[in-house]
Design an enzyme around this catalytic site. Structure first.
Site, PDB file in Angstrom:
ATOM      1  N   HIS A 190     -11.415  -7.039   7.059  1.00 30.65           N
ATOM      2  CA  HIS A 190     -10.392  -8.086   7.142  1.00 30.65           C
ATOM      3  C   HIS A 190     -10.562  -8.837   8.445  1.00 30.65           C
ATOM      4  O   HIS A 190     -11.272  -8.415   9.327  1.00 30.65           O
ATOM      5  CB  HIS A 190      -8.993  -7.476   7.157  1.00 30.65           C
ATOM      6  CG  HIS A 190      -8.687  -6.633   5.974  1.00 30.65           C
ATOM      7  ND1 HIS A 190      -9.011  -7.013   4.704  1.00 30.65           N
ATOM      8  CD2 HIS A 190      -8.058  -5.444   5.866  1.00 30.65           C
ATOM      9  CE1 HIS A 190      -8.591  -6.086   3.862  1.00 30.65           C
ATOM     10  NE2 HIS A 190      -8.025  -5.114   4.553  1.00 30.65           N
ATOM     11  N   ASN A 248       0.784  -1.241   0.000  1.00 29.49           N
ATOM     12  CA  ASN A 248       0.000   0.000   0.000  1.00 29.49           C
ATOM     13  C   ASN A 248       0.816   1.292   0.000  1.00 29.49           C
ATOM     14  O   ASN A 248       0.508   2.212   0.767  1.00 29.49           O
ATOM     15  CB  ASN A 248      -0.957   0.009   1.216  1.00 29.49           C
ATOM     16  CG  ASN A 248      -1.957  -1.125   1.133  1.00 29.49           C
ATOM     17  OD1 ASN A 248      -2.326  -1.545   0.032  1.00 29.49           O
ATOM     18  ND2 ASN A 248      -2.387  -1.641   2.270  1.00 29.49           N
ATOM     19  N   TRP A 291       1.585  -7.726  12.841  1.00 28.37           N
ATOM     20  CA  TRP A 291       1.252  -7.814  14.270  1.00 28.37           C
ATOM     21  C   TRP A 291       0.040  -6.919  14.525  1.00 28.37           C
ATOM     22  O   TRP A 291       0.177  -5.736  14.857  1.00 28.37           O
ATOM     23  CB  TRP A 291       2.463  -7.377  15.108  1.00 28.37           C
ATOM     24  CG  TRP A 291       2.269  -7.487  16.584  1.00 28.37           C
ATOM     25  CD1 TRP A 291       2.061  -6.450  17.456  1.00 28.37           C
ATOM     26  CD2 TRP A 291       2.271  -8.675  17.388  1.00 28.37           C
ATOM     27  NE1 TRP A 291       1.933  -6.914  18.740  1.00 28.37           N
ATOM     28  CE2 TRP A 291       2.062  -8.294  18.719  1.00 28.37           C
ATOM     29  CE3 TRP A 291       2.425 -10.039  17.098  1.00 28.37           C
ATOM     30  CZ2 TRP A 291       2.010  -9.203  19.767  1.00 28.37           C
ATOM     31  CZ3 TRP A 291       2.377 -10.951  18.141  1.00 28.37           C
ATOM     32  CH2 TRP A 291       2.165 -10.530  19.458  1.00 28.37           C
ATOM     33  N   HIS A 298      -0.079   1.309  12.665  1.00 28.14           N
ATOM     34  CA  HIS A 298       0.916   1.339  11.599  1.00 28.14           C
ATOM     35  C   HIS A 298       2.230   1.870  12.152  1.00 28.14           C
ATOM     36  O   HIS A 298       2.225   2.565  13.164  1.00 28.14           O
ATOM     37  CB  HIS A 298       0.481   2.271  10.463  1.00 28.14           C
ATOM     38  CG  HIS A 298      -0.703   1.763   9.702  1.00 28.14           C
ATOM     39  ND1 HIS A 298      -1.777   2.555   9.398  1.00 28.14           N
ATOM     40  CD2 HIS A 298      -0.977   0.542   9.170  1.00 28.14           C
ATOM     41  CE1 HIS A 298      -2.666   1.845   8.709  1.00 28.14           C
ATOM     42  NE2 HIS A 298      -2.213   0.621   8.569  1.00 28.14           N
ATOM     43  N   SER A 320      -6.422  -9.505   3.769  1.00 30.67           N
ATOM     44  CA  SER A 320      -5.657  -8.263   3.794  1.00 30.67           C
ATOM     45  C   SER A 320      -4.599  -8.324   2.693  1.00 30.67           C
ATOM     46  O   SER A 320      -4.174  -9.413   2.276  1.00 30.67           O
ATOM     47  CB  SER A 320      -4.993  -8.063   5.158  1.00 30.67           C
ATOM     48  OG  SER A 320      -3.879  -8.916   5.276  1.00 30.67           O
ATOM     49  N   THR A 321      -4.185  -7.150   2.246  1.00 29.98           N
ATOM     50  CA  THR A 321      -3.134  -7.071   1.231  1.00 29.98           C
ATOM     51  C   THR A 321      -1.916  -7.869   1.673  1.00 29.98           C
ATOM     52  O   THR A 321      -1.283  -8.564   0.878  1.00 29.98           O
ATOM     53  CB  THR A 321      -2.709  -5.590   1.060  1.00 29.98           C
ATOM     54  OG1 THR A 321      -3.868  -4.838   0.772  1.00 29.98           O
ATOM     55  CG2 THR A 321      -1.681  -5.428  -0.032  1.00 29.98           C
ATOM     56  N   GLY A 322      -1.590  -7.742   2.966  1.00 30.19           N
ATOM     57  CA  GLY A 322      -0.399  -8.402   3.479  1.00 30.19           C
ATOM     58  C   GLY A 322      -0.452  -9.920   3.304  1.00 30.19           C
ATOM     59  O   GLY A 322       0.529 -10.535   2.898  1.00 30.19           O
TER      60      GLY A 322
HETATM   61  O1  CDP Z   1      -5.142  -1.824   3.884  1.00 32.26           O
HETATM   62  P1  CDP Z   1      -4.778  -2.954   4.780  1.00 32.26           P
HETATM   63  O2  CDP Z   1      -5.477  -2.873   6.107  1.00 32.26           O
HETATM   64  O3  CDP Z   1      -4.871  -4.288   4.150  1.00 32.26           O
HETATM   65  O4  CDP Z   1      -3.203  -2.814   5.030  1.00 32.26           O
HETATM   66  P2  CDP Z   1      -2.205  -1.796   5.763  1.00 32.26           P
HETATM   67  O5  CDP Z   1      -2.797  -1.250   6.999  1.00 32.26           O
HETATM   68  O6  CDP Z   1      -1.641  -0.853   4.775  1.00 32.26           O
HETATM   69  O7  CDP Z   1      -1.034  -2.824   6.164  1.00 32.26           O
HETATM   70  C1  CDP Z   1      -0.473  -3.695   5.229  1.00 32.26           C
HETATM   71  C2  CDP Z   1      -0.579  -5.114   5.744  1.00 32.26           C
HETATM   72  O8  CDP Z   1       0.200  -5.278   6.927  1.00 32.26           O
HETATM   73  C3  CDP Z   1      -1.983  -5.523   6.133  1.00 32.26           C
HETATM   74  O9  CDP Z   1      -2.703  -5.936   4.997  1.00 32.26           O
HETATM   75  C4  CDP Z   1      -1.754  -6.605   7.161  1.00 32.26           C
HETATM   76  O10 CDP Z   1      -1.573  -7.853   6.525  1.00 32.26           O
HETATM   77  C5  CDP Z   1      -0.445  -6.177   7.826  1.00 32.26           C
HETATM   78  N1  CDP Z   1      -0.627  -5.500   9.118  1.00 32.26           N
HETATM   79  C6  CDP Z   1      -0.538  -6.249  10.296  1.00 32.26           C
HETATM   80  O11 CDP Z   1      -0.379  -7.463  10.251  1.00 32.26           O
HETATM   81  N2  CDP Z   1      -0.637  -5.629  11.519  1.00 32.26           N
HETATM   82  C7  CDP Z   1      -0.832  -4.310  11.591  1.00 32.26           C
HETATM   83  N3  CDP Z   1      -0.905  -3.727  12.811  1.00 32.26           N
HETATM   84  C8  CDP Z   1      -0.972  -3.538  10.406  1.00 32.26           C
HETATM   85  C9  CDP Z   1      -0.859  -4.160   9.184  1.00 32.26           C
END
Ligand code: CDP
Length: 311
Positions: free
Chosen positions: A285, A129, A259, A273, A237-239
């Protein structure tokens, strides 16, 4: 708690405290990659989704005239025309298999982790992202990128869908150097046009970043794969998409910033984040469920999950 969950997956998910305690119990134990577990998991992924062939839209897997369904909504399909076809690379544009890969999630656990150098030591670094990579973060998240995902929704939110000035966008992706920008252009109908605009914007200015489009069949199959393993969110989730792809494309995968909890392993509160504390839409998600699957892969030696400080 975690073993128990995998034997009786119908029972409730452990709460955050229980997960942290379960993870803590494992810390300090030496982690070793389990070659046969890696090969076994790669075989599962190849059978369901074949990341090497279907990760992106290519001339090989998406010929002119082929009809494809959007994977993120019902009812809409599209047919590949000559013009769209001309934007696809011949085949997946990486030298496969990739060797060592770092997959970087955006979790707050990365803040003050000192993991930047370790992340950058991989041959191939994947990020989610269009995350910020300015110098204030590089110590913790590194600065190298070979592939970064970009959802059309980000293009809309941050760059007015590229309908007005495109300079801010072109400038903002310079931090990703010569990387691929991976866009789910065919997940939602409304996302196709902005994604094509991103492609042409970068191509027109001769940018070093190149757009590749996610193949909706690949995304759908990865979604089904995890649904069969009990992940119930509306959409992965994207991750998790990216980690799944990496496990099919790379020989060794280490993941960082995955995490989805509000405290770290030492009970300290952390932001969602590494760069802000804007929380996700929890219905969309199922991040804690996803986390348990990733943790299971870590414990079985399929991938390494970095949760502590590096060095
Ligand atoms: O938009 P999305 O919520 O999918 O993603 P993001 O907040 O930009 O973060 C990228 C990816 O990191 C997420 O899709 C999760 O797989 C992972 N993530 C996580 O595991 N733990 C967090 N506290 C934040 C993100």
């Amino acid at each position: 708690v975690l073993c128990w969950l995998y034997i009786f997956p119908v029972y409730r998910l452990p709460d955050e405290k229980e997960v942290v305690q379960g993870v803590l119990l494992q810390q300090g134990r030496a982690w070793r990659r389990n070659r046969s577990a890696v090969a076994g998991f790669r075989k599962l992924l190849k059978d369901c989704c074949d990341p090497g062939r279907f990760f992106a839209m290519t001339k090989e897997n998406s010929p002119v005239g082929k009809n494809l369904w959007y994977d993120g909504e019902f009812l809409y399909s599209f047919t590949i025309d000559n013009e769209t076809f001309s934007l696809f690379p011949k085949a997946t544009p990486f030298q496969l298999p990739l060797k060592k890969c770092s997959v970087v999630g955006n979790g707050g656990i990365l803040k003050n982790s000192g993991c930047g150098r370790q992340i950058d030591q991989a041959d191939f670094v994947m990020r989610c992202n269009l995350p910020p990579l300015t110098s204030e973060y590089s110590k913790d998240v590194g600065s190298k990128t070979q592939l970064v995902t970009a959802n059309p929704s980000i293009i809309k939110k941050r760059f007015q869908n590229l309908l007005w000035s495109r300079k801010a966008f072109v400038d903002s992706v310079k931090v990703y150097n010569q990387s691929y920008i991976y866009m789910p252009a065919f997940s939602m109908k409304a996302g196709t046009e902005p994604s094509l605009r991103v492609y042409y914007t970068l191509a027109d200015v001769g940018a070093r970043q190149k757009v590749i489009f996610a193949n909706p069949n690949f995304l759908r199959n990865i979604g089904k794969f995890w649904k069969n393993k009990g992940i119930h969110g509306k959409r992965l989730s994207t991750g998790l998409f990216l980690v799944s792809a990496a496990l099919g494309l790379c020989e060794e995968v280490t993941i960082y910033g995955f995490w989805p909890f509000s405290m770290d392993l030492h009970g300290k509160f952390i932001s969602h984040h590494y760069y802000d504390n804007i929380l996700p839409d929890s219905w969309f998600h199922a991040m804690p469920e996803e986390f348990l699957q990733l943790w299971f892969l870590h414990k079985s030696g399929v991938l390494r999950m970095q949760l502590e400080h590096c060095e």
